[in-house]
Design a protein around this motif. Structure first.
Motif, PDB file in Angstrom:
ATOM      1  N   UNK A 141       0.839  -1.208   0.000  1.00 18.48           N
ATOM      2  CA  UNK A 141       0.000   0.000   0.000  1.00 18.48           C
ATOM      3  C   UNK A 141       0.869   1.252   0.000  1.00 18.48           C
ATOM      4  N   UNK A 142       1.895   1.225   0.847  1.00 15.18           N
ATOM      5  CA  UNK A 142       2.770   2.384   0.995  1.00 15.18           C
ATOM      6  C   UNK A 142       3.489   2.698  -0.328  1.00 15.18           C
ATOM      7  N   UNK A 143       3.901   1.620  -1.019  1.00 12.26           N
ATOM      8  CA  UNK A 143       4.590   1.821  -2.309  1.00 12.26           C
ATOM      9  C   UNK A 143       3.672   2.475  -3.337  1.00 12.26           C
ATOM     10  N   UNK A 144       2.372   2.360  -3.124  1.00 10.96           N
ATOM     11  CA  UNK A 144       1.425   3.021  -4.018  1.00 10.96           C
ATOM     12  C   UNK A 144       1.086   4.427  -3.529  1.00 10.96           C
ATOM     13  N   UNK A 145       1.819   4.866  -2.511  1.00 11.80           N
ATOM     14  CA  UNK A 145       1.609   6.221  -2.006  1.00 11.80           C
ATOM     15  C   UNK A 145       0.374   6.355  -1.136  1.00 11.80           C
ATOM     16  N   UNK A 146      -0.121   5.219  -0.612  1.00 17.01           N
ATOM     17  CA  UNK A 146      -1.338   5.271   0.208  1.00 17.01           C
ATOM     18  C   UNK A 146      -0.966   5.295   1.684  1.00 17.01           C
ATOM     19  N   UNK A 147      -1.777   6.011   2.460  1.00 19.48           N
ATOM     20  CA  UNK A 147      -1.494   6.152   3.881  1.00 19.48           C
ATOM     21  C   UNK A 147      -2.120   4.973   4.627  1.00 19.48           C
ATOM     22  N   UNK A 148      -1.360   3.890   4.730  1.00 22.23           N
ATOM     23  CA  UNK A 148      -1.823   2.699   5.456  1.00 22.23           C
ATOM     24  C   UNK A 148      -0.802   2.409   6.547  1.00 22.23           C
ATOM     25  N   UNK A 149      -1.266   2.414   7.794  1.00 21.60           N
ATOM     26  CA  UNK A 149      -0.372   2.222   8.940  1.00 21.60           C
ATOM     27  C   UNK A 149      -0.237   0.741   9.259  1.00 21.60           C
ATOM     28  N   UNK A 150       0.951   0.346   9.698  1.00 17.17           N
ATOM     29  CA  UNK A 150       1.180  -1.053  10.080  1.00 17.17           C
ATOM     30  C   UNK A 150       0.672  -1.283  11.500  1.00 17.17           C
TER      31      UNK A 150
END
Ligand SMILES: [Zn+2]
Length: 308
Positions: A141-150
């Motif tokens: 998700x992060x690589x797609x520039x999306x704000x997704x927290x672990x």
């Protein structure tokens, strides 16, 4: 192992109504558990932990699998992310059902996977973020520039109140579903909405297919019917305002492959060419989609609590 101790403790009461009278209705038929057993695209239908039924509310739960989070943290499921186009359609259809709030409202997707719902929500004008326990999915998700927290919800980086919180096929994976729903109610604005999707164990498809139903799988540790789902929402301070049977969108070859798994090996065939690349809706009417508002008294309690 701590997992098993927690499991024994979890035997004693229903995760929804708290009743202590649980009956074993299906023994476990799982072998060695690995993260792969918890993949979203797992196709070992009918393979589950021991399932107990609550005599009070009929909720079905795998009490011994109450500590499954580590398996999700290490989960890698490339087949799931490969299905991004069809999962994105599904996410958009769900979001389109949510009554329009002010543009730019805050949306939180719990169990965000590789972020396809967050992505759709942003395209629809929401300020959207997500939370995901699998580091592989979160990175995707992060690589797609999306704000997704672990991690899991509640999360220290996720603060303030939300207009919409989505919980799509997540509540059946957790051993404290009621607490999760309560936390969601607390994190919503007074006029905010929770959007929940979960399999319906009392659906026609589930009853016909018995323990072979495609939602009976290792990763699902709680099984709702309409009665105990609405009981859980009510106890959490959430009021259903819209109830639907959601459709899923799949590549036609995927549907072909999955339905063939129910056939003896000798009858299985390769998918015909004309199915290549097609996406189709599938609606077995065996899931619930429920959109809820926060109950007025739940919000008053929260306000009173924070003032104290
Ligand atoms: Zn119960």
């Amino acid at each position: 192992m701590a997992t098993q101790d927690a499991g024994r403790a979890g035997h004693s009461c229903c995760w929804i109504c708290g009743a202590q009278n649980l009956e074993l209705v299906k023994p476990s038929n799982i072998g060695n558990l690995t993260s792969e057993s918890f993949s979203i695209t797992d196709s070992h239908y009918g393979v589950t932990g021991a399932i107990y039924r609550c005599s009070g509310c009929q909720f079905l739960q795998c009490s011994e699998l109450s500590e499954v989070l580590p398996y999700y943290e290490n989960l890698v499921d490339s087949a799931y992310d490969a299905g991004r186009p069809e999962r994105s359609i599904q996410a958009r259809r769900i979001l389109e059902l949510v009554p329009k709030l002010q543009p730019g409202g805050r949306l939180l997707d719990i169990g965000a996977g590789s972020g396809f719902l967050v992505e759709q929500a942003i395209q629809m004008g929401y300020e959207a973020e997500g939370i995901e326990p699998s580091s592989w999915l979160q990175k995707t998700a992060e690589q797609r520039g999306l704000r997704v927290h672990l991690g899991t919800f509640p999360h220290r980086a996720v603060t303030g109140l939300f207009d919409i919180i989505t919980l799509i096929d997540v509540v059946e994976h957790v051993s404290q579903p009621l607490q999760l729903l309560r936390r969601i109610a607390e994190a919503l604005h007074p006029d905010g909405m929770a959007v929940l999707v979960t399999p319906d164990v009392s659906s026609f498809a589930a009853r016909v297919m018995g323990w072979k139903w495609w939602h009976f799988r290792v990763a699902h540790i709680g099984y709702f019917n309409q009665g105990n789902l609405f009981l859980a929402l009510d106890k959490a301070g959430l009021l259903p305002i819209l109830v639907r049977r959601p459709a899923w969108y799949f590549r036609a070859e995927y549907v072909w492959d999955r339905t063939h798994r129910y056939l003896p090996r000798i009858l299985r065939m390769a998918p015909p060419h004309f199915l290549a690349g097609r996406v189709m809706p599938v609606n077995l009417r065996d899931s619930w989609l429920v959109i809820c508002r926060v109950k007025a008294n739940a919000h008053e309690r929260r306000t009173a609590g924070s003032a104290a």
